[in-house]
Scaffold this motif. Structure first.
Motif, PDB file in Angstrom:
ATOM      1  N   GLY A 605       0.811  -1.214   0.000  1.00 49.71           N
ATOM      2  CA  GLY A 605       0.000   0.000   0.000  1.00 49.71           C
ATOM      3  C   GLY A 605       0.843   1.262   0.000  1.00 49.71           C
ATOM      4  N   ILE A 606       1.924   1.264   0.782  1.00 51.75           N
ATOM      5  CA  ILE A 606       2.820   2.424   0.829  1.00 51.75           C
ATOM      6  C   ILE A 606       3.431   2.698  -0.540  1.00 51.75           C
ATOM      7  CG2 ILE A 606       5.032   3.238   1.741  1.00 51.75           C
ATOM      8  CD1 ILE A 606       4.323   1.757   4.351  1.00 51.75           C
ATOM      9  N   LEU A 607       3.929   1.637  -1.173  1.00 50.61           N
ATOM     10  CA  LEU A 607       4.567   1.820  -2.478  1.00 50.61           C
ATOM     11  C   LEU A 607       3.571   2.300  -3.527  1.00 50.61           C
ATOM     12  CD1 LEU A 607       6.969  -1.268  -2.704  1.00 50.61           C
ATOM     13  CD2 LEU A 607       7.445   1.035  -1.879  1.00 50.61           C
ATOM     14  N   VAL A 608       2.385   1.728  -3.547  1.00 53.79           N
ATOM     15  CA  VAL A 608       1.377   2.136  -4.531  1.00 53.79           C
ATOM     16  C   VAL A 608       0.968   3.591  -4.293  1.00 53.79           C
ATOM     17  CG1 VAL A 608      -0.988   1.759  -5.325  1.00 53.79           C
ATOM     18  CG2 VAL A 608       0.520  -0.202  -4.916  1.00 53.79           C
ATOM     19  N   ALA A 609       0.744   3.941  -3.014  1.00 53.34           N
ATOM     20  CA  ALA A 609       0.354   5.318  -2.705  1.00 53.34           C
ATOM     21  C   ALA A 609       1.449   6.307  -3.090  1.00 53.34           C
ATOM     22  CB  ALA A 609       0.029   5.428  -1.219  1.00 53.34           C
ATOM     23  N   ASP A 610       2.691   5.959  -2.834  1.00 50.04           N
ATOM     24  CA  ASP A 610       3.790   6.859  -3.188  1.00 50.04           C
ATOM     25  C   ASP A 610       3.912   7.032  -4.699  1.00 50.04           C
ATOM     26  OD1 ASP A 610       6.370   8.267  -2.189  1.00 50.04           O
ATOM     27  OD2 ASP A 610       7.070   6.926  -3.783  1.00 50.04           O
ATOM     28  N   LEU A 611       3.728   5.935  -5.438  1.00 53.42           N
ATOM     29  CA  LEU A 611       3.807   6.030  -6.902  1.00 53.42           C
ATOM     30  C   LEU A 611       2.701   6.935  -7.445  1.00 53.42           C
ATOM     31  CD1 LEU A 611       4.604   2.316  -7.841  1.00 53.42           C
ATOM     32  CD2 LEU A 611       6.130   4.277  -8.098  1.00 53.42           C
ATOM     33  N   ILE A 612       1.503   6.797  -6.897  1.00 55.28           N
ATOM     34  CA  ILE A 612       0.390   7.648  -7.342  1.00 55.28           C
ATOM     35  C   ILE A 612       0.676   9.104  -7.013  1.00 55.28           C
ATOM     36  CG2 ILE A 612      -2.047   8.174  -6.982  1.00 55.28           C
ATOM     37  CD1 ILE A 612      -2.490   5.169  -6.517  1.00 55.28           C
ATOM     38  N   ARG A 615       3.179  10.712  -9.310  1.00 53.51           N
ATOM     39  CA  ARG A 615       2.617  11.037 -10.635  1.00 53.51           C
ATOM     40  C   ARG A 615       2.002  12.431 -10.619  1.00 53.51           C
ATOM     41  NH1 ARG A 615       4.219   8.744 -15.005  1.00 53.51           N
ATOM     42  NH2 ARG A 615       2.193   9.027 -16.015  1.00 53.51           N
ATOM     43  N   ARG A 616       1.613  12.895  -9.409  1.00 52.05           N
ATOM     44  CA  ARG A 616       1.061  14.240  -9.257  1.00 52.05           C
ATOM     45  C   ARG A 616       2.121  15.220  -8.753  1.00 52.05           C
ATOM     46  NH1 ARG A 616      -2.376  15.018 -12.370  1.00 52.05           N
ATOM     47  NH2 ARG A 616      -3.039  16.855 -11.166  1.00 52.05           N
ATOM     48  N   ASP A 617       3.415  14.816  -8.853  1.00 54.65           N
ATOM     49  CA  ASP A 617       4.551  15.654  -8.467  1.00 54.65           C
ATOM     50  C   ASP A 617       4.523  15.994  -6.979  1.00 54.65           C
ATOM     51  OD1 ASP A 617       6.956  16.865  -9.093  1.00 54.65           O
ATOM     52  OD2 ASP A 617       6.040  18.844  -9.353  1.00 54.65           O
ATOM     53  N   PHE A 618       4.024  15.056  -6.192  1.00 56.22           N
ATOM     54  CA  PHE A 618       4.050  15.223  -4.747  1.00 56.22           C
ATOM     55  C   PHE A 618       4.922  14.113  -4.174  1.00 56.22           C
ATOM     56  CE2 PHE A 618       2.052  14.268  -0.532  1.00 56.22           C
ATOM     57  CZ  PHE A 618       2.495  15.417   0.114  1.00 56.22           C
ATOM     58  N   HIS A 619       5.849  14.474  -3.279  1.00 57.18           N
ATOM     59  CA  HIS A 619       6.839  13.525  -2.770  1.00 57.18           C
ATOM     60  C   HIS A 619       6.672  13.357  -1.264  1.00 57.18           C
ATOM     61  CE1 HIS A 619       9.047  13.687  -6.626  1.00 57.18           C
ATOM     62  NE2 HIS A 619       8.596  14.939  -6.638  1.00 57.18           N
ATOM     63  N   PRO A 620       5.751  12.480  -0.855  1.00 60.80           N
ATOM     64  CA  PRO A 620       5.455  12.349   0.581  1.00 60.80           C
ATOM     65  C   PRO A 620       6.548  11.653   1.376  1.00 60.80           C
ATOM     66  CG  PRO A 620       4.227  10.733  -0.665  1.00 60.80           C
ATOM     67  CD  PRO A 620       4.911  11.598  -1.677  1.00 60.80           C
ATOM     68  N   ILE A 621       7.351  10.803   0.738  1.00 64.91           N
ATOM     69  CA  ILE A 621       8.377  10.047   1.454  1.00 64.91           C
ATOM     70  C   ILE A 621       9.751  10.545   1.011  1.00 64.91           C
ATOM     71  CG2 ILE A 621       9.318   7.758   1.938  1.00 64.91           C
ATOM     72  CD1 ILE A 621       6.615   6.574   1.240  1.00 64.91           C
ATOM     73  N   PRO A 622      10.586  10.965   1.942  1.00 64.83           N
ATOM     74  CA  PRO A 622      11.940  11.425   1.590  1.00 64.83           C
ATOM     75  C   PRO A 622      12.703  10.344   0.830  1.00 64.83           C
ATOM     76  CG  PRO A 622      11.427  11.940   3.865  1.00 64.83           C
ATOM     77  CD  PRO A 622      10.324  11.056   3.390  1.00 64.83           C
ATOM     78  N   GLU A 623      13.601  10.788  -0.032  1.00 63.93           N
ATOM     79  CA  GLU A 623      14.327   9.864  -0.903  1.00 63.93           C
ATOM     80  C   GLU A 623      15.109   8.784  -0.147  1.00 63.93           C
ATOM     81  OE1 GLU A 623      14.498   9.392  -4.125  1.00 63.93           O
ATOM     82  OE2 GLU A 623      13.029  10.927  -4.626  1.00 63.93           O
ATOM     83  N   PRO A 624      15.873   9.129   0.887  1.00 63.92           N
ATOM     84  CA  PRO A 624      16.632   8.058   1.564  1.00 63.92           C
ATOM     85  C   PRO A 624      15.733   6.960   2.127  1.00 63.92           C
ATOM     86  CG  PRO A 624      17.434  10.213   2.226  1.00 63.92           C
ATOM     87  CD  PRO A 624      16.171  10.453   1.466  1.00 63.92           C
ATOM     88  N   ILE A 625      14.611   7.353   2.727  1.00 63.48           N
ATOM     89  CA  ILE A 625      13.695   6.361   3.297  1.00 63.48           C
ATOM     90  C   ILE A 625      13.017   5.565   2.191  1.00 63.48           C
ATOM     91  CG2 ILE A 625      11.607   6.053   4.671  1.00 63.48           C
ATOM     92  CD1 ILE A 625      12.449   8.405   6.357  1.00 63.48           C
ATOM     93  N   LEU A 626      12.623   6.261   1.122  1.00 65.12           N
ATOM     94  CA  LEU A 626      11.995   5.555   0.009  1.00 65.12           C
ATOM     95  C   LEU A 626      12.972   4.580  -0.632  1.00 65.12           C
ATOM     96  CD1 LEU A 626       9.442   5.289  -1.726  1.00 65.12           C
ATOM     97  CD2 LEU A 626      10.413   7.014  -3.260  1.00 65.12           C
TER      98      LEU A 626
END
Length: 761
Positions: A605-612, A615-626
């Motif tokens: 769920g986390i990965l799918v939500a982050d990918l969505i 796609r809207r140019d919103f980055h909820p999870i910082p890069e190192p953690i992602l």
């Protein structure tokens, strides 16, 4: 999730090319982003010390050994598939050829364990419930092998999480999911293959992670060492059980992703650089494991030089590399149950027995437990034979004579009572030059479950000898004869010819067909079987393994489909004992398996939500953690999926224990998800610094007191559930019907000795 302390990380993806223009290509890996150092809390600092980590490893390892060795001597009976894998260990010790759908490494290790504890391979492992104690089988030594490997799997799981960058408390959490799991404990306490498979699988995962952490020291001795170690443990996994090939597929997919990344021209690598990496991985992860896999089979064929029950599966060309019986061969005959040799010596039966019965005073025929020249018998035909060729092979239903080589007398039985059993016939011998009792020396050879004309094979050719005139079977029992027979075992003729105690086998061919019959009493040699190339043997066996594995489609009361496994819908009844209402039921820890399913769902769920969101140019999870989620937890998810999803495509018989490798991978995912939920940071970077890698400030994961409390409480709950179901895991103590009902946590669990439900009208 709360905001990340360094906002620059959110905008990393938007930076122009000039951002990294002065950073070497090796520095562009996600674990080496320029970040501010993050100070962990005091409790996290304490837990991340080497001393604290070693203390945690010591505790979980000690608990792991304690839980898996607790009452390992119970039950002292054959349990579930010990009927197969214990038997295979016996075949290695007896050097009898057998056939199985699984590769040989784990079974050879069982044979080695048996050799270490002094087991000679005499037990047949015929039926679930057969007694080890009554048959003097050192079964605890055999069970100790999987128990040791299963116990060591727990600290390896801890090490995997630590090397993947997770904190001590998170690593301990994943380890506890395996430590307190009833299914893993039950499977590790018996003579079964899964503990060996899972141990080598975890070592493969650990080695590959260590290899990936050396990526900035490419082609260094350490880099090569961990790459070669990955290939070694991958081959051992593959060679332990047939579904170990899924570990090979897992590493193959990960390597392909790695090479695809290296091939990216944005990394600035040349094709020559790519091919150098490709050939290194091909050598260490394809050629090296394949050679090891072949080596294990070479050892397998080298050990199993005698014919055995597996002969019938193989081609005639393969069987001829083993040994079959021909007329005029000199052989030793051995009793299937008691393992004594058919033996004779010049001493005679006494004139009178203790009960005043009169004997024939014939030459004694006894059962003797040791190799001796008086165990040699020559197979004599009672029909005309061709000079050469397959017409000289002894076959099912042939009438034969057995000539005792040292005394030149024929085996004989007649209507005279045996020394200790008046209802059975005495067995003796008769001089070969005296033809007056020719008919009394004739025996029908009846192969057990043999078809008409089937060749008589050493080891595998279990047979009965039926006396032609009186229709009794050559039989023995463990009772010893008196001093006049040197306390050897009695051999007699039994009227119940179907008794399983009337079965014998050829232990060895002492001298082969081809010498003059009259000169066969001299020095004896060993029959040399024909030769067949290793690769032909290997190829034939691999095809048969695949065919028979796919053909295991028969129904089984405890078989289950893959969709049921993660939810513990049903388990497997391993063993039951009516006396005391005891049973072993393979089922997992409901709390632990539930946590793993939730973690898998949350992670996807986390990965799918982050990918969505991206796609809207919103980055909820910082890069190192992602990146940590994708690169470590994503790898664990790959291990889970590859070891689980293929079973949906299989038509063969399946059981819940096939899910145990995937369950272990889901425990790794659960640890990664818990770390993500509890902390806004990660241990970062984790790769070993290379000579050209720019060093940057480090970040430490901060779980604080809440992490310690949550993991400690979870561990206690896991142990509580483990202890509650433990009577079903260890098979002791026995349970009343009401107690059995209380242990049935899901209505779909099929437990024995349950009390009938009663209700008021």
């Amino acid at each position: 999730m709360a905001s990340f302390p360094d906002a620059r990380l959110r905008n990393r993806g938007k930076a122009g090319p000039s951002t990294a223009s002065n950073i070497p290509a090796n520095d562009l890996h996600d674990d080496h982003i320029v970040i501010d150092a993050h100070n962990a809390s005091s409790i996290d600092k304490l837990l991340e010390t080497d001393q604290a980590s070693m203390a945690v490893v010591a505790v979980i390892t000690a608990l792991s050994f304690a839980l898996r060795f607790y009452k390992i001597n119970h039950p002292d009976q054959v349990v579930f598939d010990e009927v197969h894998f214990g038997k295979f260990a016996s075949y290695y010790l007896m050097r009898e050829y057998y056939f199985d759908v699984h590769p040989p490494l784990a079974k050879m290790l069982f044979g080695l364990a048996g050799w270490f504890v002094g087991y000679g391979g005499h037990f047949n492992f015929e039926n679930i419930g057969d007694s080890y104690t009554e048959n003097n089988v050192p079964y605890v030594g055999l069970r100790a092998l999987p128990a040791i490997l299963g116990s060591l799997t727990v600290p390896v799981v801890y090490a995997i999480m630590k090397e993947a960058g997770y904190s001590t408390i998170i690593a301990a959490f994943s380890a506890c999911l395996i430590l307190f799991d009833n299914a893993h404990v039950a499977q590790s306490r018996l003579i079964l293959l899964d503990a060996t498979l899972i141990f080598f699988m975890t070592l493969t995962i650990y080695s590959y992670i260590r290899f990936r952490k050396m990526r900035y020291l490419e082609f260094s001795p350490s880099w090569w060492g961990w790459l070669v170690a990955t290939g070694l443990f991958m081959a051992c996994t593959w060679a332990s059980k047939v579904n170990g090939v899924l570990t090979v597929v897992t590493i193959g997919i990960a390597v392909c992703i790695d090479l695809w990344d290296i091939l990216d021209h944005k990394k600035g690598h040349s094709l020559e650089y790519f091919w150098k990496h490709f050939y290194a991985r091909a050598a260490a992860l394809i050629a090296w494991p394949l050679c090891l896999y072949l080596f294990f089979f070479w050892v397998h064929f080298t050990i199993l030089t005698n014919t055995g029950p597996g002969d019938v599966f193989m081609s005639p060309a393969f069987q001829e590399t083993l040994i079959e019986i021909r007329y005029f061969d000199t052989v030793t005959l051995r009793h299937k149950d008691t393992k004594v040799f058919l033996h004779s010596h010049p001493d005679r039966y006494p004139m009178k027995y203790e009960d005043d019965r009169i004997s024939s005073q014939g030459q004694q025929v006894t059962g003797y437990g040791h190799d001796d020249a008086n165990n040699f018998w020559q197979v004599i035909p009672t029909k005309a034979l061709p000079e050469t060729g397959r017409g000289r092979i002894v076959r099912n239903d042939d009438v034969i004579q057995l000539l005792h080589v040292n005394t030149q007398t024929y085996l004989l039985t007649h209507d005279v009572a045996s020394p200790t059993m008046p209802t059975n016939e005495e067995v003796t011998t008769w001089p070969k030059d005296d033809h007056s009792r020719h008919n009394d020396t004739l025996f029908h050879l009846r192969l057990a479950d043999g078809h008409p004309g089937e060749p008589w094979m050493s080891k595998s050719g279990h047979f009965r000898l039926i006396h032609v005139p009186t229709k009794v079977a050559l039989w023995t029992h463990p009772k010893q004869l008196p001093e006049w027979a040197f306390k050897q075992q009695e051999i007699n003729g039994a009227k119940t010819i179907t008794d399983k105690a009337a079965i014998w086998f050829i232990d060895n061919i002492i001298d082969a067909d081809g010498n003059d019959f009259k000169n066969r009493t001299g020095a004896t040699g060993s029959k040399e079987p024909k030769r067949m190339s290793f690769f032909k043997k290997f190829g034939e066996l691999q095809i048969l393994m695949l065919q028979h594995n796919a053909g295991l489609t028969a129904s089984h009361p405890y078989a289950s489909g893959p969709i049921n496994w993660p939810f513990l819908i049903s388990g497997i009844s391993f063993w039951t004992q009516n006396d005391g209402q005891k049973q072993i039921y393979l089922i997992g820890n409901l709390i632990g398996w539930g946590a793993c399913i939730i973690a898998l769902s949350v992670f996807v769920g986390i990965l799918v939500a982050d990918l969505i969101a991206r796609r809207r140019d919103f980055h909820p999870i910082p890069e190192p953690i992602l990146n940590r989620l994708w690169n470590s937890a994503g790898f664990f998810l790959l291990v889970w999926a590859v070891h689980y999803l293929p079973f949906f495509l299989m038509g063969r018989q399946l059981f819940i224990h096939h899910y145990l490798p995937s369950h272990l991978a889901s425990a790794l995912v659960a640890g990664a998800v818990l770390s993500f939920v509890l902390s806004e940071t990660v241990n970062y970077p984790i790769s070993v610094l290379g000579p050209h890698t720019r060093q940057k400030p480090a970040m430490k994961a901060d779980l604080g007191v809440k992490g310690v409390v949550i993991v400690a409480v979870t561990a206690l709950v896991l142990f509580g559930m483990f202890a509650y179901v433990a009577p079903l895991t260890y098979g002791t103590p026995g349970l009343t019907g009401e107690e059995v009902n209380s242990k049935r946590l899901l209505s779909t669990w099929t437990l024995h000795f349950a009390a009938k439900e009663s209700g008021e009208v």
